[in-house]
Design an enzyme around this catalytic site. Structure first.
Site, PDB file in Angstrom:
ATOM      1  N   SER A 184       0.828  -1.199   0.000  1.00 43.71           N
ATOM      2  CA  SER A 184       0.000   0.000   0.000  1.00 43.71           C
ATOM      3  C   SER A 184       0.870   1.259   0.000  1.00 43.71           C
ATOM      4  O   SER A 184       2.024   1.227   0.434  1.00 43.71           O
ATOM      5  CB  SER A 184      -0.865  -0.044   1.268  1.00 43.71           C
ATOM      6  OG  SER A 184      -1.401   1.216   1.570  1.00 43.71           O
TER       7      SER A 184
ATOM      8  N   TYR B 143      -2.184   5.860  -3.978  1.00 41.01           N
ATOM      9  CA  TYR B 143      -3.241   6.834  -3.747  1.00 41.01           C
ATOM     10  C   TYR B 143      -2.767   8.141  -4.373  1.00 41.01           C
ATOM     11  O   TYR B 143      -1.579   8.482  -4.266  1.00 41.01           O
ATOM     12  CB  TYR B 143      -3.461   7.060  -2.248  1.00 41.01           C
ATOM     13  CG  TYR B 143      -4.253   5.966  -1.553  1.00 41.01           C
ATOM     14  CD1 TYR B 143      -5.496   5.565  -2.044  1.00 41.01           C
ATOM     15  CD2 TYR B 143      -3.782   5.360  -0.399  1.00 41.01           C
ATOM     16  CE1 TYR B 143      -6.239   4.581  -1.403  1.00 41.01           C
ATOM     17  CE2 TYR B 143      -4.520   4.369   0.252  1.00 41.01           C
ATOM     18  CZ  TYR B 143      -5.750   3.989  -0.261  1.00 41.01           C
ATOM     19  OH  TYR B 143      -6.475   3.018   0.378  1.00 41.01           O
TER      20      TYR B 143
ATOM     21  N   THR C   2      -5.617   3.153  -6.893  1.00 47.64           N
ATOM     22  CA  THR C   2      -6.896   2.948  -6.201  1.00 47.64           C
ATOM     23  C   THR C   2      -7.828   4.115  -6.492  1.00 47.64           C
ATOM     24  O   THR C   2      -7.472   5.274  -6.257  1.00 47.64           O
ATOM     25  CB  THR C   2      -6.666   2.780  -4.689  1.00 47.64           C
ATOM     26  OG1 THR C   2      -5.916   1.577  -4.495  1.00 47.64           O
ATOM     27  CG2 THR C   2      -7.981   2.663  -3.934  1.00 47.64           C
TER      28      THR C   2
ATOM     29  N   LYS D 158      -7.724  -0.061  -9.514  1.00 51.26           N
ATOM     30  CA  LYS D 158      -8.266  -0.868  -8.415  1.00 51.26           C
ATOM     31  C   LYS D 158      -9.480  -0.164  -7.817  1.00 51.26           C
ATOM     32  O   LYS D 158      -9.367   0.961  -7.328  1.00 51.26           O
ATOM     33  CB  LYS D 158      -7.193  -1.062  -7.339  1.00 51.26           C
ATOM     34  CG  LYS D 158      -7.683  -1.801  -6.112  1.00 51.26           C
ATOM     35  CD  LYS D 158      -6.544  -2.087  -5.151  1.00 51.26           C
ATOM     36  CE  LYS D 158      -7.002  -2.892  -3.959  1.00 51.26           C
ATOM     37  NZ  LYS D 158      -7.864  -2.168  -3.045  1.00 51.26           N
TER      38      LYS D 158
ATOM     39  N   HIS E   4     -13.107  -2.347  -2.157  1.00 55.23           N
ATOM     40  CA  HIS E   4     -12.194  -2.085  -1.037  1.00 55.23           C
ATOM     41  C   HIS E   4     -12.582  -2.944   0.184  1.00 55.23           C
ATOM     42  O   HIS E   4     -12.485  -2.509   1.331  1.00 55.23           O
ATOM     43  CB  HIS E   4     -12.249  -0.594  -0.678  1.00 55.23           C
ATOM     44  CG  HIS E   4     -10.952   0.017  -0.253  1.00 55.23           C
ATOM     45  ND1 HIS E   4     -10.240   0.905  -1.014  1.00 55.23           N
ATOM     46  CD2 HIS E   4     -10.226  -0.111   0.887  1.00 55.23           C
ATOM     47  CE1 HIS E   4      -9.161   1.308  -0.371  1.00 55.23           C
ATOM     48  NE2 HIS E   4      -9.124   0.695   0.789  1.00 55.23           N
TER      49      HIS E   4
HETATM   50  C1  LIG Z   1      -6.947  -3.677   6.873  1.00 52.74           C
HETATM   51  C2  LIG Z   1      -7.105  -3.337   5.427  1.00 52.74           C
HETATM   52  C3  LIG Z   1      -6.347  -2.311   4.888  1.00 52.74           C
HETATM   53  C4  LIG Z   1      -6.463  -1.985   3.544  1.00 52.74           C
HETATM   54  N1  LIG Z   1      -5.666  -1.007   3.010  1.00 52.74           N
HETATM   55  C5  LIG Z   1      -5.753  -0.713   1.694  1.00 52.74           C
HETATM   56  C6  LIG Z   1      -4.915   0.277   1.115  1.00 52.74           C
HETATM   57  O1  LIG Z   1      -4.095   0.876   1.783  1.00 52.74           O
HETATM   58  N2  LIG Z   1      -5.069   0.533  -0.205  1.00 52.74           N
HETATM   59  C7  LIG Z   1      -5.989  -0.124  -0.996  1.00 52.74           C
HETATM   60  O2  LIG Z   1      -6.093   0.152  -2.184  1.00 52.74           O
HETATM   61  N3  LIG Z   1      -6.784  -1.071  -0.462  1.00 52.74           N
HETATM   62  C8  LIG Z   1      -6.686  -1.379   0.851  1.00 52.74           C
HETATM   63  N4  LIG Z   1      -7.489  -2.360   1.370  1.00 52.74           N
HETATM   64  C9  LIG Z   1      -8.411  -3.087   0.482  1.00 52.74           C
HETATM   65  C10 LIG Z   1      -7.738  -4.347  -0.091  1.00 52.74           C
HETATM   66  O3  LIG Z   1      -6.751  -4.037  -1.021  1.00 52.74           O
HETATM   67  C11 LIG Z   1      -8.776  -5.244  -0.783  1.00 52.74           C
HETATM   68  O4  LIG Z   1      -9.433  -4.504  -1.769  1.00 52.74           O
HETATM   69  C12 LIG Z   1      -9.786  -5.816   0.202  1.00 52.74           C
HETATM   70  O5  LIG Z   1      -9.122  -6.275   1.352  1.00 52.74           O
HETATM   71  C13 LIG Z   1     -10.557  -6.946  -0.444  1.00 52.74           C
HETATM   72  O6  LIG Z   1     -11.501  -7.481   0.446  1.00 52.74           O
HETATM   73  P1  LIG Z   1     -11.204  -8.765   1.371  1.00 52.74           P
HETATM   74  O7  LIG Z   1     -10.458  -8.262   2.550  1.00 52.74           O
HETATM   75  O8  LIG Z   1     -12.550  -9.277   1.680  1.00 52.74           O
HETATM   76  O9  LIG Z   1     -10.373  -9.724   0.570  1.00 52.74           O
HETATM   77  C14 LIG Z   1      -7.391  -2.686   2.725  1.00 52.74           C
HETATM   78  C15 LIG Z   1      -8.146  -3.720   3.272  1.00 52.74           C
HETATM   79  C16 LIG Z   1      -8.015  -4.059   4.610  1.00 52.74           C
HETATM   80  C17 LIG Z   1      -8.837  -5.188   5.162  1.00 52.74           C
END
Ligand SMILES: Cc1cc2nc3c(=O)[nH]c(=O)nc-3n(C[C@H](O)[C@H](O)[C@H](O)COP(=O)(O)O)c2cc1C
Length: 382
Positions: A109, A132, A158, A255, A279
Site C-alpha cells: 500500500s 493513492y 486505487t 483498483k 475495497h
Molecule cells: C486492513 C485493510 C487495509 C487496507 N488497506 C488498503 C490500502 O491501503 N489501499 C488499498 O487500495 N486497499 C486497501 N485495502 C483493500 C484491499 O486491497 C482489498 O481490496 C480488500 O481487502 C478486499 O476485500 P477482502 O479483505 O474481503 O479480501 C485494505 C483492506 C483491509 C482489510
C-alpha cells in the site's frame, strides 16, 4: 488456540481476534456503515453453485495463470493493505516472503510500513505498488519514480477512496496510525502484552513512503479517515489516471472499479488490468459485491483487459467460481491479513498453503486440469 488449529480463513480470523488489541482487530475486520457490502462480498459466492465433471483424469494439473505479464502458479493475488506492522511486527516483509514462496503477486500500500526500496531489494515475486493520488503532486511523482527505480512490476491506482468510508468500529475504538494509547484504549492494549511488547520494542513504526512529505509519516497519530479526507486529491479524474499510466510506463491496473462504463474507460486509457473491487466493503456500503458484478464486466470488456475479482474470497472454491465467471484471477486482503496478525510469516504461509490446497482440491473435484477449462457452463445461480 494455536496456529496448527487453523484450518481455514475463519480460524485465522479467530486467532487474530484473540491475539490483537480490539481496536487493531476491528480496523482489519471492520468495514463501512452497516458493513452490508463486506458481508455480501463473501455471501455472493454462495449464490452460485459449481457444476463438476467427473472421470476427467486429473492426476496432473497445472493451475498457472498469467497476470499482467507474469505467470504465477495459482490464479490468486494478495491485495495491497495498509499499516501491516501494526498487525504483526514482521509486517509487509512477512507477507512478501510468504507470497514469494508461492510465487504469487503481492502488493504494498501507499500506507505500507516498509519502504518501496526495501521491498524492491528483498522480494523477487511479482509485486505491485498501490498508489493513492495525493494533493501533493511532488509526493505522487516521487512514489512513481521510486517504484521505477525499485523495479516494481505494476502500479495499481486505487480509485474508490476519494473520501474515507465511514468505519464506525474505528470511530468507536479511536483507532489511529500509529496507535494512540489513550485512557479509554489503554486497557485493550494492556491485556494483549505480547502484541504490546512487540509493538513497543521492535523496529519503530513508520510510513516510509510518505514520511518526507506528510505528517502522517512522522509518527503523529492520525485516524485513517482524517488521512484520506485531508491528503487525497478529490479532483482525480480519468485524465489524471491516464497521465499516471504514462508517467509510470509499466503495467497499470485500476483498483476499485465496479461499473461497465468505467471498465470500458479503463480499456480506453490503456490499463492492463482492473480490480473489480469495493475495497473489502470499507468504502461505499451498499455497493454491489465484486463477484455479483463480474459477469456484466466480463461480457463488456473480457479479452480486452485483465479482470481481477477482489474481495470476499475466503475459500479455494471462491477462486474457482470467480474464474468460471470469467475473471483472470481472484485477489484478497483479509484472507492473508488475519493470518499475518495471528502468527506473522508462518501464519501467512499456512494460510496460503491451505488456500492453495483448497484451489487444487476443488479443481480436481471439478474435473479440470487447467484454469482455462473453467467457464460459465460450470456455474448455476441458486
Ligand atoms: C486492513 C485493510 C487495509 C487496507 N488497506 C488498503 C490500502 O491501503 N489501499 C488499498 O487500495 N486497499 C486497501 N485495502 C483493500 C484491499 O486491497 C482489498 O481490496 C480488500 O481487502 C478486499 O476485500 P477482502 O479483505 O474481503 O479480501 C485494505 C483492506 C483491509 C482489510
Amino acid at each position: 488456540m494455536r496456529l496448527t488449529d487453523c484450518h481455514n480463513v475463519a480460524d485465522f480470523r479467530e486467532l487474530a481476534r484473540r491475539r490483537l488489541p480490539w481496536p487493531v482487530f476491528d480496523y482489519i475486520d471492520g468495514a463501512a456503515d452497516d458493513e452490508l457490502t463486506r458481508v455480501r462480498n463473501t455471501e455472493s459466492f454462495a449464490s452460485w453453485d459449481l457444476v463438476p465433471d467427473v472421470l476427467a483424469g486429473v492426476e496432473t494439473i497445472d493451475l498457472s495463470t498469467t497476470i499482467m505479464g507474469k505467470t504465477t502458479p495459482l490464479p490468486l493475488m494478495l491485495s495491497p493493505t495498509a499499516l501491516q506492522r501494526i498487525f504483526h511486527w514482521q509486517g509487509e516483509m512477512a507477507v512478501g516472503k510468504a507470497a514469494e514462496k508461492f510465487g504469487l503477486w503481492f502488493g504494498i500500500s501507499s500506507l505500507a510500513t516498509v519502504s518501496i526500496e526495501q521491498i524492491g531489494e528483498a522480494i523477487s515475486t511479482p509485486k505491485l505498488f498501490q498508489l493513492y493520488v495525493h494533493k501533493d503532486k511532488g509526493l505522487n511523482t516521487s512514489l512513481i519514480e521510486r517504484c521505477q527505480a525499485a523495479k516494481f512490476d505494476a502500479i495499481a491506482l486505487t480509485v474508490d477512496t476519494i473520501v474515507s468510508g465511514k468505519r464506525e468500529r474505528c470511530l468507536r475504538s479511536g483507532f489511529t496510525s500509529p496507535p494512540r494509547f489513550t485512557a479509554s484504549s489503554a486497557l485493550s492494549y494492556a491485556i494483549k502484552p505480547r502484541w504490546a511488547m512487540d509493538y513497543v520494542f521492535r523496529e519503530k513504526f513508520r510510513l516510509p513512503n510518505l514520511d518526507s512529505y506528510i505528517s502522517a509519516g512522522t509518527g503523529e497519530p492520525i485516524s485513517i479517515q482524517n488521512y484520506f479526507n485531508s491528503m487525497l486529491d478529490q479532483s482525480m479524474d480519468w485524465k489524471v489516471a491516464e497521465d499516471i499510466r504514462h508517467q509510470w510506463g509499466g503495467k497499470f491496473c485500476l483498483k476499485g472499479l465496479m461499473s461497465v462504463a468505467d471498465a470500458r474507460r479503463a480499456v480506453e486509457i490503456g490499463a492492463d488490468a482492473i480490480m473489480v473491487s469495493n475495497h473489502g466493503g470499507r468504502q461505499l456500503d451498499g455497493s454491489r459485491a465484486p463477484f455479483d458484478q463480474l459477469a456484466e464486466i466480463v461480457d463488456a470488456v473480457g479479452g480486452e483487459i485483465e479482470i481481477i475479482c477482489d474481495g470476499g474470497v475466503r475459500r479455494g472454491t471462491h477462486v474457482l467460481k470467480a474464474l468460471s465467471m470469467g475473471a483472470t484471477a481472484a485477489s484478497g486482503g483479509r484472507l492473508y491479513l488475519y493470518a499475518l496478525a495471528a502468527a506473522g510469516q508462518p501464519g501467512v504461509e499456512r494460510a496460503l498453503t491451505i488456500l492453495s490446497d483448497e484451489i487444487e482440491r476443488g479443481a480436481k473435484l471439478m474435473g479440470i486440469t487447467s484454469v482455462a477449462q473453467l467457464n460459465r457452463d460450470r456455474l448455476r445461480p441458486r
